[in-house]
Design a protein around this motif. Structure first.
Motif, mmCIF file in Angstrom:
data_model
loop_
_atom_site.group_PDB
_atom_site.id
_atom_site.type_symbol
_atom_site.label_atom_id
_atom_site.label_comp_id
_atom_site.label_asym_id
_atom_site.label_seq_id
_atom_site.Cartn_x
_atom_site.Cartn_y
_atom_site.Cartn_z
ATOM 1 N N VAL A 110 55.129 28.628 49.435
ATOM 2 C CA VAL A 110 54.952 29.933 48.804
ATOM 3 C C VAL A 110 56.277 30.681 48.893
ATOM 4 C CG1 VAL A 110 53.689 32.108 48.847
ATOM 5 C CG2 VAL A 110 52.508 29.994 49.441
ATOM 6 N N PHE A 111 56.889 30.977 47.739
ATOM 7 C CA PHE A 111 58.162 31.677 47.734
ATOM 8 C C PHE A 111 57.972 33.170 47.981
ATOM 9 C CE2 PHE A 111 59.261 28.280 44.390
ATOM 10 C CZ PHE A 111 59.583 27.360 45.374
ATOM 11 N N LYS A 112 57.029 33.777 47.250
ATOM 12 C CA LYS A 112 56.767 35.201 47.427
ATOM 13 C C LYS A 112 55.402 35.557 46.862
ATOM 14 C CE LYS A 112 58.861 39.790 46.997
ATOM 15 N NZ LYS A 112 60.033 40.570 46.527
ATOM 16 N N VAL A 113 54.746 36.518 47.504
ATOM 17 C CA VAL A 113 53.482 37.081 47.031
ATOM 18 C C VAL A 113 53.745 38.548 46.701
ATOM 19 C CG1 VAL A 113 51.093 37.608 47.610
ATOM 20 C CG2 VAL A 113 52.146 35.522 48.482
ATOM 21 N N ALA A 114 53.443 38.969 45.494
ATOM 22 C CA ALA A 114 53.775 40.325 45.054
ATOM 23 C C ALA A 114 53.160 41.388 45.962
ATOM 24 C CB ALA A 114 53.335 40.540 43.612
ATOM 25 N N SER A 115 51.904 41.213 46.335
ATOM 26 C CA SER A 115 51.230 42.199 47.176
ATOM 27 C C SER A 115 51.582 42.048 48.644
ATOM 28 C CB SER A 115 49.709 42.062 47.032
ATOM 29 O OG SER A 115 49.275 40.835 47.596
ATOM 30 N N GLY A 116 52.116 40.895 49.029
ATOM 31 C CA GLY A 116 52.396 40.610 50.425
ATOM 32 C C GLY A 116 51.267 39.916 51.146
ATOM 33 N N ASP A 117 50.037 40.055 50.651
ATOM 34 C CA ASP A 117 48.902 39.487 51.382
ATOM 35 C C ASP A 117 47.816 38.884 50.497
ATOM 36 O OD1 ASP A 117 47.849 41.757 50.240
ATOM 37 O OD2 ASP A 117 47.316 42.734 52.134
ATOM 38 N N LEU A 118 48.108 38.682 49.222
ATOM 39 C CA LEU A 118 47.153 38.105 48.276
ATOM 40 C C LEU A 118 45.835 38.880 48.220
ATOM 41 C CD1 LEU A 118 47.581 34.231 48.638
ATOM 42 C CD2 LEU A 118 48.006 35.602 46.609
ATOM 43 N N SER A 119 45.952 40.201 48.282
ATOM 44 C CA SER A 119 44.759 41.052 48.256
ATOM 45 C C SER A 119 44.324 41.433 46.846
ATOM 46 C CB SER A 119 45.016 42.322 49.074
ATOM 47 O OG SER A 119 46.166 43.004 48.592
ATOM 48 N N LEU A 120 45.036 40.979 45.827
ATOM 49 C CA LEU A 120 44.709 41.248 44.425
ATOM 50 C C LEU A 120 44.585 42.748 44.129
ATOM 51 C CD1 LEU A 120 43.859 38.190 44.784
ATOM 52 C CD2 LEU A 120 42.257 38.599 42.920
ATOM 53 N N PRO A 121 45.606 43.525 44.440
ATOM 54 C CA PRO A 121 45.500 44.971 44.214
ATOM 55 C C PRO A 121 45.710 45.394 42.769
ATOM 56 C CG PRO A 121 47.645 44.457 45.116
ATOM 57 C CD PRO A 121 46.861 43.161 45.113
ATOM 58 N N GLY A 122 46.247 44.526 41.918
ATOM 59 C CA GLY A 122 46.453 44.887 40.525
ATOM 60 C C GLY A 122 45.134 44.941 39.766
ATOM 61 N N LYS A 123 45.121 45.695 38.687
ATOM 62 C CA LYS A 123 43.930 45.800 37.844
ATOM 63 C C LYS A 123 44.329 45.680 36.389
ATOM 64 C CE LYS A 123 39.876 48.655 36.862
ATOM 65 N NZ LYS A 123 39.160 49.930 37.148
ATOM 66 N N VAL A 124 43.592 44.862 35.643
ATOM 67 C CA VAL A 124 43.870 44.655 34.218
ATOM 68 C C VAL A 124 43.355 45.859 33.438
ATOM 69 C CG1 VAL A 124 43.536 43.183 32.220
ATOM 70 C CG2 VAL A 124 43.686 42.165 34.514
ATOM 71 N N VAL A 125 44.283 46.570 32.789
ATOM 72 C CA VAL A 125 43.937 47.741 32.010
ATOM 73 C C VAL A 125 44.642 47.654 30.650
ATOM 74 C CG1 VAL A 125 43.613 49.185 34.049
ATOM 75 C CG2 VAL A 125 45.861 49.088 32.941
ATOM 76 N N PRO A 126 44.253 48.478 29.674
ATOM 77 C CA PRO A 126 44.977 48.500 28.405
ATOM 78 C C PRO A 126 46.435 48.924 28.601
ATOM 79 C CG PRO A 126 42.845 49.542 28.165
ATOM 80 C CD PRO A 126 43.044 49.333 29.640
ATOM 81 N N ALA A 127 47.344 48.369 27.795
ATOM 82 C CA ALA A 127 48.743 48.750 27.866
ATOM 83 C C ALA A 127 48.893 50.223 27.499
ATOM 84 C CB ALA A 127 49.569 47.884 26.919
ATOM 85 N N GLU A 128 49.803 50.893 28.174
ATOM 86 C CA GLU A 128 50.020 52.319 27.918
ATOM 87 C C GLU A 128 50.831 52.503 26.642
ATOM 88 O OE1 GLU A 128 51.921 53.744 31.402
ATOM 89 O OE2 GLU A 128 50.128 53.548 32.655
ATOM 90 N N THR A 160 52.290 42.215 36.239
ATOM 91 C CA THR A 160 51.263 42.978 35.526
ATOM 92 C C THR A 160 50.408 42.049 34.676
ATOM 93 O OG1 THR A 160 52.637 43.399 33.577
ATOM 94 C CG2 THR A 160 52.742 45.029 35.330
ATOM 95 N N ILE A 161 49.198 42.489 34.392
ATOM 96 C CA ILE A 161 48.374 41.925 33.324
ATOM 97 C C ILE A 161 47.776 43.113 32.593
ATOM 98 C CG2 ILE A 161 46.474 40.420 32.658
ATOM 99 C CD1 ILE A 161 46.636 39.089 35.397
ATOM 100 N N VAL A 162 48.038 43.197 31.299
ATOM 101 C CA VAL A 162 47.480 44.283 30.498
ATOM 102 C C VAL A 162 46.845 43.704 29.244
ATOM 103 C CG1 VAL A 162 49.165 45.987 31.323
ATOM 104 C CG2 VAL A 162 49.643 44.674 29.237
ATOM 105 N N THR A 163 45.971 44.474 28.629
ATOM 106 C CA THR A 163 45.437 44.087 27.323
ATOM 107 C C THR A 163 46.170 44.890 26.255
ATOM 108 O OG1 THR A 163 43.658 45.737 27.461
ATOM 109 C CG2 THR A 163 43.187 43.516 28.282
#
Length: 238
Positions: free
Chosen positions: A220-238, A45-48
């Protein structure tokens, strides 16, 4: 853009990647027994939060437990890394704009120091900004971009003086159980809000001949998405 560079890394055959699911702000991955537990990403994750951006990766085992063996030499030495590739432009972290893939990497390398102003960091996990590009000469298909001799590109104040697009800021970094966290002041990374990201664990290697590419993603040991598609989005922490 990142999908183009991912081809070489995924084709390298260095790890077994698993289908992942992503929410609006995090990427969750199924455990993969073929990957060492310390690098088997479960969630990234990346959050603000307040005036900081918090980069977090959680793994199946103990984060930071496994480190590369020392060789006693700079050339041919190894680096282990927890990496967050992002959609940020290289201009946002102090380099010239449009140079390549901007990633935060928390690294360990026992054979050399690359801290700013001659500081020592070879025996601790520590953060870097790196700018990556595709290079088929590298086992993982990617390299940290070299600075050609005789050129004077724009570099950040905490650039360690090596011929690479790499920065050595002293961001607070912590390992707690299965998790690694990095906290970065929002004032230092323009454009992070709403940015896309992924998570990677990888090994890098210094070229044994000290020629370009000087620092390759070798495994490369592991890619979280499986394909480096950058599906995560930086949003404020909940």
């Amino acid at each position: 853009m990142l999908g183009r560079f991912a081809t070489g890394a995924l084709a390298a055959g260095t790890a077994l990647f698993w289908l992942t699911t992503a929410s609006a702000h995090s990427i969750k991955a199924e455990p993969a027994e073929a990957v060492e537990a310390a690098f088997d990403i479960i969630e990234t994750t990346i959050v603000t939060r307040g005036d900081s951006a918090i980069f977090t990766t959680r793994v199946r085992g103990e984060a930071g437990k496994d480190k590369p063996d020392a060789t006693g030499r700079f050339e041919g030495s190894s680096v282990y890394a927890y990496v967050w590739p992002t959609s940020l432009d290289s201009g946002a972290i102090g380099f010239d704009a449009g140079q390549g893939i901007v990633a935060l990497a928390v690294t360990f390398h026992p054979d050399f120091d690359d801290a700013v102003k001659g500081g020592k960091n070879r025996h601790v996990w520590h953060p870097h900004w790196v700018v990556l590009a595709e290079d088929k000469a590298c086992g993982g298909g990617l390299k940290v971009i070299d600075i050609p001799e005789g050129t004077t590109p724009k570099v950040p104040e905490t650039w360690p003086g090596v011929p690479l697009l790499i920065d050595s800021p002293q961001y607070p970094t912590s390992f707690k159980g299965d998790t690694v966290d990095v906290a970065i002041p929002l004032s230092l990374i323009g454009g992070i809000k709403g940015a896309a990201f992924d998570g990677v664990t990888a090994g890098l290697k210094v070229n044994g001949n000290l020629h370009a590419p000087l620092l390759c993603v070798s495994n490369v040991f592991k890619v979280a998405s499986g394909d480096l598609s950058l599906p995560g989005k930086v949003v404020p922490a909940e």
